[in-house]
Design a protein around this motif. Structure first.
Motif, PDB file in Angstrom:
ATOM      1  N   ALA A  28      12.907  -2.016   4.528  1.00  0.00           N
ATOM      2  CA  ALA A  28      11.903  -1.893   3.468  1.00  0.00           C
ATOM      3  C   ALA A  28      12.330  -0.824   2.470  1.00  0.00           C
ATOM      4  O   ALA A  28      12.071  -0.933   1.266  1.00  0.00           O
ATOM      5  N   SER A  57      10.348  -3.055  -0.528  1.00  0.00           N
ATOM      6  CA  SER A  57       9.287  -4.049  -0.345  1.00  0.00           C
ATOM      7  C   SER A  57       8.020  -3.384   0.169  1.00  0.00           C
ATOM      8  O   SER A  57       8.048  -2.669   1.158  1.00  0.00           O
ATOM      9  N   ARG A  58       6.906  -3.614  -0.543  1.00  0.00           N
ATOM     10  CA  ARG A  58       5.611  -3.058  -0.126  1.00  0.00           C
ATOM     11  C   ARG A  58       5.174  -3.662   1.199  1.00  0.00           C
ATOM     12  O   ARG A  58       4.628  -2.987   2.054  1.00  0.00           O
ATOM     13  N   GLU A  59       5.454  -4.965   1.312  1.00  0.00           N
ATOM     14  CA  GLU A  59       5.045  -5.652   2.536  1.00  0.00           C
ATOM     15  C   GLU A  59       5.804  -5.058   3.734  1.00  0.00           C
ATOM     16  O   GLU A  59       5.231  -4.819   4.787  1.00  0.00           O
ATOM     17  N   GLY A  60       7.095  -4.789   3.520  1.00  0.00           N
ATOM     18  CA  GLY A  60       7.914  -4.179   4.572  1.00  0.00           C
ATOM     19  C   GLY A  60       7.352  -2.837   4.991  1.00  0.00           C
ATOM     20  O   GLY A  60       7.279  -2.517   6.184  1.00  0.00           O
ATOM     21  N   LYS A  81       4.264  -1.862   4.777  1.00  0.00           N
ATOM     22  CA  LYS A  81       3.031  -2.126   5.548  1.00  0.00           C
ATOM     23  C   LYS A  81       3.375  -2.405   7.007  1.00  0.00           C
ATOM     24  O   LYS A  81       2.744  -1.873   7.924  1.00  0.00           O
ATOM     25  N   TRP A  82       4.419  -3.215   7.213  1.00  0.00           N
ATOM     26  CA  TRP A  82       4.816  -3.552   8.579  1.00  0.00           C
ATOM     27  C   TRP A  82       5.365  -2.337   9.316  1.00  0.00           C
ATOM     28  O   TRP A  82       5.071  -2.126  10.491  1.00  0.00           O
ATOM     29  N   ARG A  92       2.530  -0.388  10.513  1.00  0.00           N
ATOM     30  CA  ARG A  92       1.898  -0.991  11.689  1.00  0.00           C
ATOM     31  C   ARG A  92       2.695  -0.671  12.954  1.00  0.00           C
ATOM     32  O   ARG A  92       2.138  -0.343  13.995  1.00  0.00           O
ATOM     33  N   ARG A 142      -0.344   6.918   3.920  1.00  0.00           N
ATOM     34  CA  ARG A 142      -0.332   5.448   3.860  1.00  0.00           C
ATOM     35  C   ARG A 142      -0.407   4.901   2.451  1.00  0.00           C
ATOM     36  O   ARG A 142       0.129   3.838   2.169  1.00  0.00           O
ATOM     37  N   HIS A 156       5.342   5.875  -1.982  1.00  0.00           N
ATOM     38  CA  HIS A 156       5.959   4.618  -1.558  1.00  0.00           C
ATOM     39  C   HIS A 156       7.475   4.660  -1.621  1.00  0.00           C
ATOM     40  O   HIS A 156       8.151   3.956  -0.899  1.00  0.00           O
TER      41      HIS A 156
END
Lengths: 173, 673, 166
Positions: free
Chosen positions: B27, B32-35, B37-38, B41, B115, B119
């Motif tokens: 990420a 990648s923002r989605e990366g 987020k993962w 998690r 969080r 970024h």
């Protein structure tokens, strides 16, 4: 690429890792004795049981196994039978002497009565002989050749093999 | 059952942290923002798994499930419940699991707090955290597995290390140390992220500073707790022996403290970016080095875990971390642009540089002194020692120089200063120096080093107290009400500044107390029988008697003394010898009568119950209690600087007010120039 | 042979017990005998320089172990007989090696432990002064510092090696 940082960093990394790696597996409590190769410090101490004074000099002319021990030391129980048996087998060709320190005569006598003995044991009352021999823990065993020179030292409980290897040095083989 | 469950959880955490680290670094590359987020998690999942694994272990300990390897090793039905709970960190395997727990909590919290921000940096930071997490999961899963199944569970176990049971401080010292040690992973990850990105923006300094400050507080307190424990338990009346493991806890503290200072310059001036990053990384590397020193059995120490097989594994991790760090620094440090410049010579920036020089020098000296015996043995096979006399000789002058800097640093203005300004700033505190050293001389201090320390301490105290309250006084002069001024200058907007002076003030007291207590102590060794009294340092010490006390887990021989001064009884002291089942030699447990002026410390050397006679070492040490109190004050000061102030919580960053120096340059101006 | 040993043993019978003495290794005392408060202070001080061999890094003065107590007693006796600090340290070094000295000698490789911090101090101070001067110069640091393309590659490399290109 910053070469200064790289050079200094690599130097630090190599030094630190190298030294720590070499240190791994070594026992920091095991001290190399500087007495090896020197004439053993002389002493004359009282024998447990008889009260006689036994001097180290009187054994000149044959190899001596000088075993420092105490009744409060666990491994000493382990090596005691080894010493007793070997002293019996070797007879008068090698002199064994036990030196006990930081202990009481009563306890030593009981220990010897219970577990047998085949060579003299002397008591080092103020611990000065132990200091002169650089004792860091018990048991520790010194091997002297026939001229009274220290030719070997063993830390921790002895096995018959350890004993033979060191005696070979003491007999000049 | 518990063992299987524990092993499953640890394997899951190994999987989660490894996968999480890979995803996070990916990420970071792809932005990648989605990366991200993962990655977050996975970070939460690791925290959860570590909490779960620890819960399983604590459950097994409390229910005495001896089919779990670690429980069979340290558990016992006879020890008190609190001992059972803290057994988690009493032995090697459990302490590594405990490390994992704290790492999980730190990673979880740090991920939560960041969080929605930063970024640019966070994916790589999380990647580094989880990579470290993967290593510790691996340690727990393999070389130091506490969840091994025991085929034929014993009915009872031996109980934890008696030293742990012997004093409550041993129950709280390790958690503080771990909170300090493990927490350094968080700023390390952030520093690595900044290097990976080749940028360290002003906005990212706040989380970097805060994530360094929090473990620094814990580390500070844990070093003190370790010293306090040694003082209360080891019976020689001292608190610091320059033991390798003590040094190991001090090393990251030194570089961490240096980093906190260089970060102040970085925030104000935009310079020393690469240097600050280097210090933060060195702090983490020294933490790992310290862990190796404690656990490898290479060093001779009272505190170390003997006989452990994880030494080579930790050394491997240290090597990997070193190579990674050096590669990052060498390739990226030049990308971190300096945004500002220094002005003038003898100004506050210069003092910060000297502060850093001294802290690095201390780090180097302590490090070389600690590892030097290994170096010599590697070179010529001869054993040698580097002990207290060496460290005292080398460290005391540097400590005195640091105290001197605590004095003159804050007195000097930022930026360029005229000679007159410098004179006006530096001359008045000489009054404080004369006052404090004069008081010391009147009270009997004759040691030149102690007198010098007192003089520097007095100088620094005057500067610190002046700076501490200056904003308040200025606001009062301006016509603010006292309440308003106090809130604004010390509790609200100016709190970080105020807090840093609280830390300085406490540090001054610590250094002075160390100097006084180590040079002014007096002691006597006595042989006493029941009813006998003796006078030591103005106190009458009477032996009331000796008795034996049986507790389920130990036998104690207790000598009872009364301590009286001027005919009035002040205290009853009960130094004792505790005999634990698992140990041949009894552990002495001294007793202390503490006053603000000094401690009266009684330690038993030998006991004869039949004759009611004891050999006792009586030590009178001035000022000891101030070390403990002041270090706690340092911690409180640090915390005060951390708690977000309402207005700063909204905006990302509010510059610190510096009323003493009107020439304050806002960061934006610096960047623009 | 056996007879000789028996004879020696018989001769030794009745003779007073005798422990190894410092005189065997470091000769006669070279200082003046100490007593009273001075003796106590010096004993404490010299005990602080000696490592307790059965402890973990503690000095003989600090350790409550019996071995350490014995060693400290011996230090006291030697001081009372007029042995100097140097002789006493030498005596203990004779049996324990440099391991027993908590303050390393300034000798051979061991001198490095004293010298290296001083070298680091000097180098560090030099770096700090250079950094201060460099940062105090107006243009260099403030410029966004892209390397001038026209610069001689050799000079650029030297710069890179010396100062990290900043």
């Amino acid at each position: 690429m910053n070469r200064t940082v790289l050079a200094v960093g690599a130097l630090i990394a190599l030094a630190v890792i190298g030294i720590l790696f070499l240190g791994l597996g070594k026992n920091p409590n095991q001290i190399e004795s500087p007495l090896l190769g020197r004439v053993a410090p002389s002493f004359a101490l009282r024998e447990v049981g008889t009260g006689k004074t036994i001097g180290l000099e009187q054994f000149r002319g044959k190899p001596v196994v000088l075993n420092f021990w105490a009744t409060w030391c666990g491994p000493c129980y382990e090596e005691h039978p080894v010493l007793v048996a070997n002293a019996r087998n070797l007879g008068s060709s090698v002199q064994f002497v036990g030196v006990v320190f930081q202990d009481t005569e009563e306890k030593i006598q009981r220990f010897l009565n219970d577990r047998g003995s085949s060579y003299p044991t002397v008591i080092d009352e103020a611990g000065k002989t132990a200091i002169a021999y650089g004792i860091g823990g018990v048991p520790e065993t010194f091997f002297l050749d026939s001229t009274g020179k220290i030719v070997g030292k063993h830390d921790g409980p002895l096995t018959t093999d350890d004993l033979r290897a060191n005696l070979a040095k003491a007999m000049g083989q | 059952m518990n063992a299987t469950l524990g092993r499953t959880i640890i394997l899951a955490s190994l999987l989660v942290s490894t996968a999480g680290a890979i995803i996070a670094f990916a990420a970071g590359r792809t932005r990648s923002r989605e990366g991200l987020k993962w990655a977050q998690r996975f970070a939460y999942a690791f925290a959860f798994l570590m909490i779960a694994a620890t819960a399983v272990m604590e459950y097994a300990l409390l229910t005495h499930d001896f089919s779990v390897g670690y429980v069979a090793q340290v558990g016992s039905r006879t020890v008190p419940v609190w001992v059972t709970i803290v057994s988690l960190w009493s032995s090697l395997e459990g302490s590594i699991l405990f490390w994992g727990l704290i790492l999980g909590i730190y990673i979880g919290i740090a991920t939560w707090f960041t969080r929605n921000d930063y970024h640019e940096y966070m994916p790589d930071a999380i990647g580094v955290w989880l990579a470290s997490a993967a290593f510790f999961s691996f340690l727990i899963a393999g070389p130091a597995n506490p969840f091994l199944s025991v085929a034929n569970p014993p009915l009872d176990g031996p109980g934890p290390n008696p030293l742990l049971q012997n004093h409550y401080l041993m129950a709280i010292h390790p958690p503080f140390l771990y909170l300090g040690y493990v927490g350094m992973t968080i700023p390390f990850g952030m520093a690595c992220a900044a290097l990976i990105k080749g940028r360290l923006g002003h906005g990212f300094l706040k989380p970097l500073r805060e994530s360094l400050m929090l473990p620094w507080i814990f580390l500070t307190i844990s070093i003190m707790l370790g010293g306090w424990w040694a003082y209360e338990v080891l019976g020689w009346g001292g608190y610091w022996a320059w033991d390798p493991v003590e040094n190991a806890s001090l090393l990251p503290w030194l570089t961490g403290t240096a980093a906190l200072h260089s970060m102040v310059v970085l925030e104000r001036r935009g310079i020393l970016k690469g240097w600050t990053i280097t210090l933060i990384q060195a702090t983490f590397l020294l933490v790992i080095l310290g862990t190796f020193m404690t656990r490898s059995g290479v060093f001779n120490s009272v505190h170390s875990f003997t006989q452990s097989s994880i030494g080579p594994t930790i050394l491997g991790f240290l090597a990997a971390a070193l190579v990674f760090t050096i590669a990052l620094l060498a390739t990226r440090i030049d990308l971190l642009e300096s945004e500002g410049r220094l002005e003038g010579g003898v100004t506050r920036e210069g003092m910060f540089l000297f502060n850093n020089l001294l802290f690095v020098l201390l780090t180097f000296t302590v490090l070389i002194g600690t590892v030097f015996p290994l170096v010599v043995e590697a070179i010529n096979g001869k054993q040698m020692s580097v002990g207290r006399p060496y460290f005292d000789r080398m460290v005391v002058p540097v400590g005195a120089a640091l105290l001197f800097l605590i004095g003159i640093g804050p007195a000097l203005p930022w930026g360029r200063a005229t000679r007159a300004q410098i004179r006006r700033a530096l001359l008045p505190p000489i009054g404080g120096a004369i006052l404090v050293s004069g008081i010391g001389f009147a009270l009997g201090v004759r040691n030149p080093w102690t007198l010098l320390t007192l003089a520097f301490g007095g100088y620094a105290a005057q500067v610190t107290l002046t700076e501490m309250w200056l904003p308040l006084v200025q606001r009062l002069k301006r016509g603010d009400s006292f309440g308003e001024a106090l809130v604004d200058a010390n509790l609200g907007r100016g709190r970080r500044r105020f807090a840093s002076y609280v830390v300085h003030a406490a540090a001054i007291v610590v250094i002075v107390a160390i100097a006084v207590s180590s040079t002014m102590r007096s002691d006597v060794e006595l042989q006493m029988t029941r009813g006998q009294a003796t006078t030591v340092a103005g106190y009458t010490v009477t032996l009331l008697g000796v008795e034996e006390r049986a507790e389920p887990h130990r036998m104690s021989t207790v000598a009872k003394f009364t301590v009286a001064k001027n005919g009035a009884q002040r205290a009853v002291l009960e130094p004792r010898m505790n005999q634990y089942m698992a140990m041949r030699e009894p552990i002495g447990s001294p007793d202390v009568y503490t006053t603000a002026g000094g401690d009266l410390y009684l330690s038993l050397m030998n006991v004869d119950i039949a004759r009611q006679s004891v050999g006792v070492h009586v030590i009178n040490t001035p000022m000891v209690v101030w070390i403990w109190i002041s270090v706690i004050m340092m911690g409180i000061g640090g915390l005060a600087a951390l708690i977000p102030h309402r207005r700063t919580a909204v905006t990302n960053y509010t510059p610190v007010v510096e009323p003493a120096t009107p020439r304050y340059v806002k960061p934006e101006e610096v960047t623009a120039s | 042979m056996v007879a000789a040993a028996m004879l020696a043993a018989a001769l030794a019978f009745g003779q007073a017990a005798q422990v190894p003495d410092a005189a065997q290794f470091v000769g006669p005392p070279q200082g003046r005998p100490l007593a009273g408060e001075e003796l106590k202070e010096r004993t404490q001080y010299i005990g602080g320089l000696l490592r307790c061999p059965v402890c973990q890094g503690l000095s003989v003065s600090d350790s409550p172990a019996e071995m350490a107590v014995n060693m400290k007693k011996q230090v006291g006796e030697l001081l009372a007989r007029g042995y100097t600090e140097e002789q006493i340290l030498q005596y203990f070094e004779h049996s324990y090696g440099q391991f027993v000295l908590l303050k390393p000698k300034f000798q051979g490789v061991n001198a490095l432990v004293w010298l290296l911090p001083v070298i680091v101090l000097v180098l560090g101070a030099a770096v700090v002064f250079m950094k201060m001067r460099k940062l105090a110069q107006p243009s260099v640091a403030a410029a966004p510092a892209p390397p001038a393309p026209a610069e001689d590659p050799y000079v650029a490399r030297v710069r890179e090696m010396v100062g990290g290109g900043k």
